[in-house]
Design a protein around this motif. Sequence first.
Motif, PDB file in Angstrom:
ATOM      1  N   ALA A 265       0.813  -1.203   0.299  1.00  0.00           N
ATOM      2  CA  ALA A 265       0.063   0.113   0.133  1.00  0.00           C
ATOM      3  C   ALA A 265       1.010   1.097  -0.176  1.00  0.00           C
ATOM      4  CB  ALA A 265      -0.773   0.307   1.225  1.00  0.00           C
ATOM      5  N   VAL A 266       1.742   1.044   0.918  1.00  0.00           N
ATOM      6  CA  VAL A 266       2.537   2.396   0.869  1.00  0.00           C
ATOM      7  C   VAL A 266       3.596   2.900  -1.047  1.00  0.00           C
ATOM      8  CG1 VAL A 266       4.719   3.515   1.934  1.00  0.00           C
ATOM      9  CG2 VAL A 266       3.425   2.058   3.363  1.00  0.00           C
ATOM     10  N   THR A 267       3.838   1.406  -0.610  1.00  0.00           N
ATOM     11  CA  THR A 267       4.351   1.606  -2.357  1.00  0.00           C
ATOM     12  C   THR A 267       3.712   1.834  -3.592  1.00  0.00           C
ATOM     13  OG1 THR A 267       5.655  -0.414  -2.347  1.00  0.00           O
ATOM     14  CG2 THR A 267       5.313   0.269  -4.244  1.00  0.00           C
ATOM     15  N   ALA A 281      10.319  11.712  -0.736  1.00  0.00           N
ATOM     16  CA  ALA A 281      10.334  10.455   0.217  1.00  0.00           C
ATOM     17  C   ALA A 281      11.431   9.751   0.529  1.00  0.00           C
ATOM     18  CB  ALA A 281       8.773   9.773  -0.436  1.00  0.00           C
ATOM     19  N   TRP A 282      11.688   9.128  -0.645  1.00  0.00           N
ATOM     20  CA  TRP A 282      13.252   8.651  -1.003  1.00  0.00           C
ATOM     21  C   TRP A 282      14.148   8.971  -0.175  1.00  0.00           C
ATOM     22  CZ3 TRP A 282      12.551   7.906  -6.333  1.00  0.00           C
ATOM     23  CH2 TRP A 282      11.573   6.460  -7.209  1.00  0.00           C
ATOM     24  N   ALA A 333       9.429   0.129   3.551  1.00  0.00           N
ATOM     25  CA  ALA A 333       8.421   0.314   2.393  1.00  0.00           C
ATOM     26  C   ALA A 333       9.077   1.149   1.825  1.00  0.00           C
ATOM     27  CB  ALA A 333       7.172  -0.026   2.608  1.00  0.00           C
ATOM     28  N   VAL A 334       9.448   2.552   1.759  1.00  0.00           N
ATOM     29  CA  VAL A 334       9.189   3.181   1.009  1.00  0.00           C
ATOM     30  C   VAL A 334      10.824   3.018  -0.055  1.00  0.00           C
ATOM     31  CG1 VAL A 334      10.366   6.098   0.828  1.00  0.00           C
ATOM     32  CG2 VAL A 334       8.248   5.216   1.802  1.00  0.00           C
ATOM     33  N   LEU A 335      12.188   2.256   1.415  1.00  0.00           N
ATOM     34  CA  LEU A 335      13.465   1.855   0.471  1.00  0.00           C
ATOM     35  C   LEU A 335      13.348   0.871  -0.095  1.00  0.00           C
ATOM     36  CD1 LEU A 335      15.883   2.278   3.886  1.00  0.00           C
ATOM     37  CD2 LEU A 335      15.633   3.815   2.254  1.00  0.00           C
ATOM     38  N   ARG A 336      12.299   0.176   0.150  1.00  0.00           N
ATOM     39  CA  ARG A 336      11.595  -1.057  -0.523  1.00  0.00           C
ATOM     40  C   ARG A 336      11.949  -0.374  -2.408  1.00  0.00           C
ATOM     41  NH1 ARG A 336       8.581  -6.375   1.585  1.00  0.00           N
ATOM     42  NH2 ARG A 336       6.698  -4.817   0.255  1.00  0.00           N
TER      43      ARG A 336
END
Length: 969
Positions: A265-267, A281-282, A333-336
């Motif tokens: 969902a975050v992605t 965000a990144w 999740a953002v990093l992924r």
Amino acid sequence: MNLVDRGEEFSIMDGMLNACMAGHGGVLLVSGAVASGKTALLRAFGERASAAGALFLQATASEAESDLPLGVMGQLLLGADLPGADAKRAARLVDLMAVAAQIRRAEGVLPAVVMNEIPKLCGIVLEQARERPVVLSIDDVHHADGHSLECVLYLARRLDTSRILVVLGENNGFLAGNTRLHVDLLRLPGCRNIRLGPLERRGVAEMISGFGDEGWGTRQLVSDLHRTGGGNPLLTRALIEDRRTADGGGCGSAALLPGEAFAQAVTTGLFRSDMSTRNTAWALAVVGPDVPLAELVEVLGTSRESVHRSLRALNDAGLLDSGWFRHEAGRTAVLRSMEPAHRARLEARVAQVLHEHGEAATVVVQHLIAAEPIDAPWALSTLLEAAERALADDEVELALTCLRAARDTCTDARQSVAIRAELTRAGWRLNPATAARHLPELTADALDGGLGARHTVELVGHLLWFGQADSVLEILDAAERGGAGPEAPGQPAAQASRRLDCVRSWMAYEYPGLPGSARARARHGDDERRGRTPARSPHQRAATLMKAVLDGAGDDVVVRAEQILQSTRLDDGTLTALVVALNSLVLADRLDTAALWCETLSKEAAERGAPMWQALLAAVRARIELRLGGLAAAEQSARLAVTLVPPEGWGVAIASPVATSVYAKTAMGRLDEAAAQLAIPVPESAFHTPDGLLYLRARGHYYLAAGRPYAALDDFHACGDLMTRWEFDLPALVPWRTDAAEAHLLLGDDDRARTLAQEQLALTGGPNAGAAWTRGVSLRVLASALHPGRRLSLLGEAIDTLRERGHRVELARATDELARAHRELGNGGRARALARKAQQLGRECGVPVPRVSPVADTGNSLPAEQPWPSGARRGADELSDAELRVATLAARGHTNRQIADKLFITISTVEQHLTRAYRKLAVQRRADLAAKLSPVPVPVAGSGRREGHREGRHEGRKDGGARDRLRVV
């Protein structure tokens, strides 16, 4: 999607729909955060509009199609149920868009024909509005192409005369690039703007019930969902799905832990944002929570206003709270979601910005490790500085990671050598076996003069650890010829020379098995150096301490050892000196002091997470506990040592924990387990060190317990040969003479046993505290070789000495020997009391009670605690024929060799028969056999072949070199 929280918004939208149905068009701008539920709201409104009889035309703009001319208008018209003529015009539009896109890709210019078609396209919608109300819905309008937006504006300017309602869904702040659309729409009188806020707690509770999970709707769960999801419907729904998955369809007992659905969902929300918000965000996820806004702006290379807008959008979306992620799972999740190459570039940019702003090396290096290679001097120096700081803070894994990164980016040959040396030093703290792969290269570098003095000293220690003494001597000779210079430009050459001189003196005592010339040279240099300068470093003081131990300095040893322990901090460079100080206290019989210091250092090593330190100190603790008589504790500590660091990482030092384990297991009667320990490979070079002597002694006592006295004698005499050759005859370390005397007693050679025990007793230097253990053991063994009447005083002194210093196992043995002497003198009552005391002591130490010698009075009565029959009640009829033949000849005074020759069997077979005969008759030596055996003729051996010849040494044969004895198994 639950819309319970959107009642007010629906009321506004229904009002505008009614106005449209009545002939008054308008524009409705629905804005909200990413995944705020506007899409569901638009879909639900479309269903209402269709039910009311309006023509509902819908489209969803996409960032991937934002350059496609009239792409959104194509979705609106081609998806509608248009009459034949309008349908053909729409089909022509599709062809026109395809041709225009090809021309644009080829020439980079959009043909003017597309602009000419806009009034015709809008005319289709206006014609439909004459027949019935038309609702145009465009979701994510911020991604719409410019020509479609021109169509929207064209229609919006004609809403007063048409029944058209334009509903546009946008994400907060995304129309910064479409300012004209915003201005032109909002100035129209029929335009309304609805802002969707986050869900309230009531809305979250309704979402839970929408999943059919009313039993979950506790206040705490609703609060947790609202706090973690930030009121974002997409994130909240994902959290509920993760909760259902974790709960397995139960009653909601699982904890609220964001899982895969939340990450997806975050992605999803992130990629529905604009590029600026996504990049923010990144960058925020990479730099961490404490970065100032100015540095974040510099990382992104954009304006402060743009970063502020993106942060607000992320806060509104429920991903952030006050500028940082609501939950660590959101950051993960953002990093992924980042492409690895993009993240590596971003990490490099962050590292550069943080370095330029003066951040600590330990902060910058976290990004350097994850970054693409940076070819800049500051990056390499930052990695090295962070590695040194991490090692000082006991973060060994981080230090190794930094050093590996530095090794991979370094191009300077000499600096690469230093990095390799630091990698070895850091890895050594975890497991020397993994660090040993660098030793061949470092050895070559040292011989070529590429190592500084400090690294050369460390390398010598590592090579000696693995028994590479020849390489060490070559390195030291090369260093004397000028191969190893100062560690740093400002360091005097004399200081570097003193470092290497200290290594030679250290080797003379810690590695006495070096060739004689090298050992003599080291000791000569040590004497000269002591005449010039006092010992300052821990290694210098430890070398001086070892010399004091060998010289029998007594109390001076204790003083020097405690000075080292009190003034030296535990680290990689001082660990060996501290271990030497502990072992010196053990040899000086200050076991309580040694145990206290060892426990203190072990706790510190454990707190600092250094397996190698813990393992070495565990091996020392095992030796202390063994001397104190805690056999089980000693075995446990020895086992811990080889668990923390596997045997292959111990090098020559593996002899120490194995020796302790073998001796303890043997004393506890666990011979099979002791034999298994002897199967652990011990390098041949270990027998050039004091630890090798401990191994030989432990193996010798195993052989004694296993009924192999000749093999035991080989090991004990090997100790003696080595210690004599090394000028290292230290009874406090290995009392090899009394050990050999015990083997001779078992063989019935009381004269030789008495001679060896007397020699050993003479070397103890009198009844002082430093020789308590050796003296007590020597007195006990000497007494065993004498007539019972002469034993009492010697055993009494042995018991007093051993009791005073706390040597419980030896105290139990001496007490048992005194009980036997009283029994043989006819003092039955005294013998029984002493036997009970010996058994009690044995049980406290972990020695099996049956291993304490049986004691009976002259009336052959059995002590109450003794669980086995007395020797007087057992006779020759319990022996096999072979055992009887051997025992009878032994009782007549024949040696094992003579018995073997008479019966045509091997000496080893004689030993085995005698051992079983001793056990069945409950005796300890040959002198007691005669009283147990009736005058029976010796059975004559058959004329068969001899069973073979024993390989090894036997009594009456002069001892040869120690190397041959090491091969006895």
